[in-house]
Write a protein that holds these residues in place. Structure first.
Motif, PDB file in Angstrom:
ATOM      1  N   ALA A  15      -6.647  12.477  -1.327  1.00  0.00           N
ATOM      2  CA  ALA A  15      -5.999  12.186  -2.602  1.00  0.00           C
ATOM      3  C   ALA A  15      -6.699  13.009  -3.666  1.00  0.00           C
ATOM      4  CB  ALA A  15      -6.107  10.703  -2.919  1.00  0.00           C
ATOM      5  N   ARG A  16      -5.973  13.895  -4.270  1.00  0.00           N
ATOM      6  CA  ARG A  16      -6.600  14.761  -5.256  1.00  0.00           C
ATOM      7  C   ARG A  16      -7.096  13.968  -6.466  1.00  0.00           C
ATOM      8  NH1 ARG A  16      -2.150  18.383  -6.736  1.00  0.00           N
ATOM      9  NH2 ARG A  16      -1.081  16.738  -5.620  1.00  0.00           N
ATOM     10  N   GLU A  17      -6.392  12.869  -6.761  1.00  0.00           N
ATOM     11  CA  GLU A  17      -6.703  12.131  -7.980  1.00  0.00           C
ATOM     12  C   GLU A  17      -8.001  11.355  -7.896  1.00  0.00           C
ATOM     13  OE1 GLU A  17      -3.999  11.868  -6.218  1.00  0.00           O
ATOM     14  OE2 GLU A  17      -2.273  12.457  -7.417  1.00  0.00           O
ATOM     15  N   ALA A  18      -8.413  10.957  -6.732  1.00  0.00           N
ATOM     16  CA  ALA A  18      -9.608  10.115  -6.630  1.00  0.00           C
ATOM     17  C   ALA A  18     -10.333  10.393  -5.324  1.00  0.00           C
ATOM     18  CB  ALA A  18      -9.248   8.641  -6.729  1.00  0.00           C
ATOM     19  N   GLU A  19     -11.622  10.710  -5.494  1.00  0.00           N
ATOM     20  CA  GLU A  19     -12.449  10.956  -4.327  1.00  0.00           C
ATOM     21  C   GLU A  19     -12.522   9.689  -3.475  1.00  0.00           C
ATOM     22  OE1 GLU A  19     -16.018  12.842  -5.578  1.00  0.00           O
ATOM     23  OE2 GLU A  19     -17.112  12.140  -3.812  1.00  0.00           O
ATOM     24  N   ASP A  20     -12.687   9.813  -2.198  1.00  0.00           N
ATOM     25  CA  ASP A  20     -12.821   8.689  -1.269  1.00  0.00           C
ATOM     26  C   ASP A  20     -11.510   7.972  -0.986  1.00  0.00           C
ATOM     27  OD1 ASP A  20     -16.067   7.680  -2.544  1.00  0.00           O
ATOM     28  OD2 ASP A  20     -15.511   9.104  -0.975  1.00  0.00           O
ATOM     29  N   PHE A  21     -10.423   8.386  -1.628  1.00  0.00           N
ATOM     30  CA  PHE A  21      -9.129   7.793  -1.304  1.00  0.00           C
ATOM     31  C   PHE A  21      -8.325   8.811  -0.505  1.00  0.00           C
ATOM     32  CE2 PHE A  21      -8.586   3.850  -3.768  1.00  0.00           C
ATOM     33  CZ  PHE A  21      -9.757   3.887  -4.517  1.00  0.00           C
ATOM     34  N   PHE A  67     -17.047   1.401   0.221  1.00  0.00           N
ATOM     35  CA  PHE A  67     -16.793   0.546  -0.941  1.00  0.00           C
ATOM     36  C   PHE A  67     -17.393  -0.851  -0.793  1.00  0.00           C
ATOM     37  CE2 PHE A  67     -13.679   2.942  -3.455  1.00  0.00           C
ATOM     38  CZ  PHE A  67     -13.395   3.971  -2.587  1.00  0.00           C
ATOM     39  N   LEU A  96      -1.891   4.230   0.905  1.00  0.00           N
ATOM     40  CA  LEU A  96      -3.192   4.586   0.379  1.00  0.00           C
ATOM     41  C   LEU A  96      -4.254   3.923   1.258  1.00  0.00           C
ATOM     42  CD1 LEU A  96      -4.007   6.247  -2.027  1.00  0.00           C
ATOM     43  CD2 LEU A  96      -4.012   4.172  -3.403  1.00  0.00           C
ATOM     44  N   ILE A 100      -2.789  -0.660  -5.139  1.00  0.00           N
ATOM     45  CA  ILE A 100      -3.069  -0.611  -6.573  1.00  0.00           C
ATOM     46  C   ILE A 100      -1.918  -1.293  -7.290  1.00  0.00           C
ATOM     47  CG2 ILE A 100      -3.605   0.842  -8.557  1.00  0.00           C
ATOM     48  CD1 ILE A 100      -4.339   3.070  -6.676  1.00  0.00           C
ATOM     49  N   VAL A 149      -5.128   0.243   0.913  1.00  0.00           N
ATOM     50  CA  VAL A 149      -5.485  -0.132  -0.441  1.00  0.00           C
ATOM     51  C   VAL A 149      -4.202  -0.308  -1.239  1.00  0.00           C
ATOM     52  CG1 VAL A 149      -6.507   0.770  -2.562  1.00  0.00           C
ATOM     53  CG2 VAL A 149      -7.695   1.056  -0.426  1.00  0.00           C
ATOM     54  N   ALA A 181       0.831  -1.205   0.000  1.00  0.00           N
ATOM     55  CA  ALA A 181       0.000   0.000   0.000  1.00  0.00           C
ATOM     56  C   ALA A 181       0.860   1.247   0.000  1.00  0.00           C
ATOM     57  CB  ALA A 181      -0.929  -0.007   1.216  1.00  0.00           C
ATOM     58  N   LEU A 209      -3.091   5.974  -8.907  1.00  0.00           N
ATOM     59  CA  LEU A 209      -4.355   6.466  -8.383  1.00  0.00           C
ATOM     60  C   LEU A 209      -5.118   7.218  -9.458  1.00  0.00           C
ATOM     61  CD1 LEU A 209      -5.962   6.474  -5.854  1.00  0.00           C
ATOM     62  CD2 LEU A 209      -4.714   8.464  -5.066  1.00  0.00           C
ATOM     63  N   ASP A 210      -4.381   7.909 -10.287  1.00  0.00           N
ATOM     64  CA  ASP A 210      -4.983   8.657 -11.378  1.00  0.00           C
ATOM     65  C   ASP A 210      -5.693   7.714 -12.345  1.00  0.00           C
ATOM     66  OD1 ASP A 210      -4.067  10.895 -13.927  1.00  0.00           O
ATOM     67  OD2 ASP A 210      -5.177  11.378 -12.100  1.00  0.00           O
ATOM     68  N   SER A 248       2.126   2.516  -3.525  1.00  0.00           N
ATOM     69  CA  SER A 248       1.198   3.111  -4.486  1.00  0.00           C
ATOM     70  C   SER A 248       1.710   4.473  -4.905  1.00  0.00           C
ATOM     71  CB  SER A 248      -0.189   3.281  -3.864  1.00  0.00           C
ATOM     72  OG  SER A 248      -0.639   2.078  -3.312  1.00  0.00           O
ATOM     73  N   PRO A 306      -4.872  -1.309 -12.504  1.00  0.00           N
ATOM     74  CA  PRO A 306      -5.736  -0.636 -11.514  1.00  0.00           C
ATOM     75  C   PRO A 306      -7.010  -1.423 -11.237  1.00  0.00           C
ATOM     76  CG  PRO A 306      -5.399   0.757 -13.476  1.00  0.00           C
ATOM     77  CD  PRO A 306      -4.591  -0.449 -13.677  1.00  0.00           C
ATOM     78  N   THR A 363      -7.120  -3.527  -8.027  1.00  0.00           N
ATOM     79  CA  THR A 363      -6.936  -2.853  -6.740  1.00  0.00           C
ATOM     80  C   THR A 363      -7.611  -3.621  -5.610  1.00  0.00           C
ATOM     81  OG1 THR A 363      -6.784  -0.700  -7.793  1.00  0.00           O
ATOM     82  CG2 THR A 363      -7.399  -0.701  -5.486  1.00  0.00           C
ATOM     83  N   LYS A 365     -18.560   0.961  -7.794  1.00  0.00           N
ATOM     84  CA  LYS A 365     -18.125   0.571  -6.467  1.00  0.00           C
ATOM     85  C   LYS A 365     -19.227  -0.268  -5.844  1.00  0.00           C
ATOM     86  CE  LYS A 365     -17.142   4.958  -5.391  1.00  0.00           C
ATOM     87  NZ  LYS A 365     -16.653   6.088  -4.574  1.00  0.00           N
ATOM     88  N   TRP A 373      -4.419   9.412   1.795  1.00  0.00           N
ATOM     89  CA  TRP A 373      -3.072   8.934   2.067  1.00  0.00           C
ATOM     90  C   TRP A 373      -2.802   9.010   3.561  1.00  0.00           C
ATOM     91  CZ3 TRP A 373      -0.110   6.886  -1.751  1.00  0.00           C
ATOM     92  CH2 TRP A 373      -0.411   7.241  -3.077  1.00  0.00           C
ATOM     93  N   LEU A 418      -6.971   4.995 -11.614  1.00  0.00           N
ATOM     94  CA  LEU A 418      -8.085   4.365 -10.920  1.00  0.00           C
ATOM     95  C   LEU A 418      -9.377   5.137 -11.096  1.00  0.00           C
ATOM     96  CD1 LEU A 418      -8.106   1.860  -9.125  1.00  0.00           C
ATOM     97  CD2 LEU A 418      -8.066   3.372  -7.167  1.00  0.00           C
ATOM     98  N   LYS A 419      -9.294   6.437 -11.155  1.00  0.00           N
ATOM     99  CA  LYS A 419     -10.534   7.211 -11.147  1.00  0.00           C
ATOM    100  C   LYS A 419     -11.352   6.966 -12.410  1.00  0.00           C
ATOM    101  CE  LYS A 419      -8.924  11.587 -13.017  1.00  0.00           C
ATOM    102  NZ  LYS A 419      -7.986  12.622 -12.611  1.00  0.00           N
ATOM    103  N   PHE A 464     -12.193   4.242 -13.366  1.00  0.00           N
ATOM    104  CA  PHE A 464     -13.009   3.069 -13.111  1.00  0.00           C
ATOM    105  C   PHE A 464     -14.284   3.376 -12.353  1.00  0.00           C
ATOM    106  CE2 PHE A 464     -10.625  -0.359 -14.803  1.00  0.00           C
ATOM    107  CZ  PHE A 464      -9.332   0.118 -14.862  1.00  0.00           C
ATOM    108  N   PHE A 465     -14.409   4.603 -11.929  1.00  0.00           N
ATOM    109  CA  PHE A 465     -15.605   4.936 -11.166  1.00  0.00           C
ATOM    110  C   PHE A 465     -16.613   5.672 -12.016  1.00  0.00           C
ATOM    111  CE2 PHE A 465     -14.068   3.512  -7.269  1.00  0.00           C
ATOM    112  CZ  PHE A 465     -12.766   3.925  -7.095  1.00  0.00           C
TER     113      PHE A 465
END
Lengths: 78, 161
Positions: free
Chosen positions: B39-45, B66, B59, B98, B96, A58, A66-67, A61, B103, B106, B151, B47, A69-70, A72-73
């Motif tokens: 985490a700016r890249e993905a909501e709900d994640f 989820f 992560l 990845i 988490v 973990a 992470l980028d 990562s 991805p 994950t 999710k 660090w 990954l988004k 996938f939502f």
């Protein structure tokens, strides 16, 4: 590390309040009984090692993963 | 205080944000101070960044967002150690992973959640005993295309937060 031999039924006492008993001896495994207070955590070591490894994973990562990954939502709506 | 991080540069943070893990965490036993960063890249994640080691950031997610059916019986001795009085004092997070270049694969470690007391900012990573969960629980089901992967929580009935 202390190494000692026990026969079936024999016990070992650790500290003041942890008691280990050899319950059964089979060809390639033994059954061990452990009496310890609730605060003492008793874990199969492979479980601890598994969690340790997963934490390390973990921590490996990267932001780029992470980028990806988004995508996938669906846009999350709570 | 200033916290040096590899991923986010040097951050100026309020000391009150620091979470104390008296026992460290497996794999990083010597690190006891962490902060949680979005985490700016993905909501709900988020660090979990180590204060004392810039390279170490795990992560994490709120697993209840989820995994609809996830439930954890926090052991009594952990509740006592963290001095948790009310369920609302508690934040539960899981790490988490990845996999690089995959991805879709994950996974979350549902076997060893991190239990945090929000009032005291003390936390422990607990390895659940007799648990049906694994350290590698997939976030995404296996047979869904990337356009329609959703999710798990979209299947659940509205649990708060």
């Amino acid at each position: 590390m202390l190494v000692l031999t026990r026969k079936k039924g024999q016990q070992i006492i650790l500290g003041d309040n942890v008691k280990i008993t050899v319950l059964e001896i089979n060809d390639d495994s033994i059954k061990i009984g452990i009496c310890a207070p609730k605060e003492v955590s008793i874990l199969r070591s492979e479980l601890y090692l598994e969690v340790k490894q997963e934490n390390r994973n973990a921590a490996n990562s990267e932001n780029t993963s992470l980028d990806k990954l988004k995508h996938f939502f669906k846009s999350p709506k709570e | 205080m200033r916290v040096k991080t590899t991923r986010f540069g040097i951050l100026e943070i309020d000391d009150k944000m620091i979470i104390n893990f008296p026992r460290g965490i497996p794999g990083f036993e010597e690190l006891s101070r962490f902060i949680i960063l979005p985490a700016r890249e993905a909501e709900d994640f988020r660090w979990l960044q180590a204060v004392d080691d810039p390279d170490v950031a795990l992560l994490v997610i709120d697993p209840f967002k989820f995994f609809g059916g996830y439930s954890v019986d926090i052991p009594q001795d952990i509740l006592a150690e963290l001095k948790i009085k009310e369920p609302s004092d508690t934040l539960l997070l899981t790490t988490v992973t990845i996999p690089r270049d995959n991805p879709e694969g994950t996974t979350a470690n549902l076997l060893a959640p991190i239990i945090l007391n929000l009032k005291t900012n003390k936390a422990v990573q607990v390895i659940l005993k007799d648990s049906p969960y694994s350290t590698k629980h997939r976030l995404f089901s296996l047979n869904q295309s990337s356009q329609t992967i959703t999710k798990d929580h979209q299947k659940r009935d509205g649990e708060g937060k």
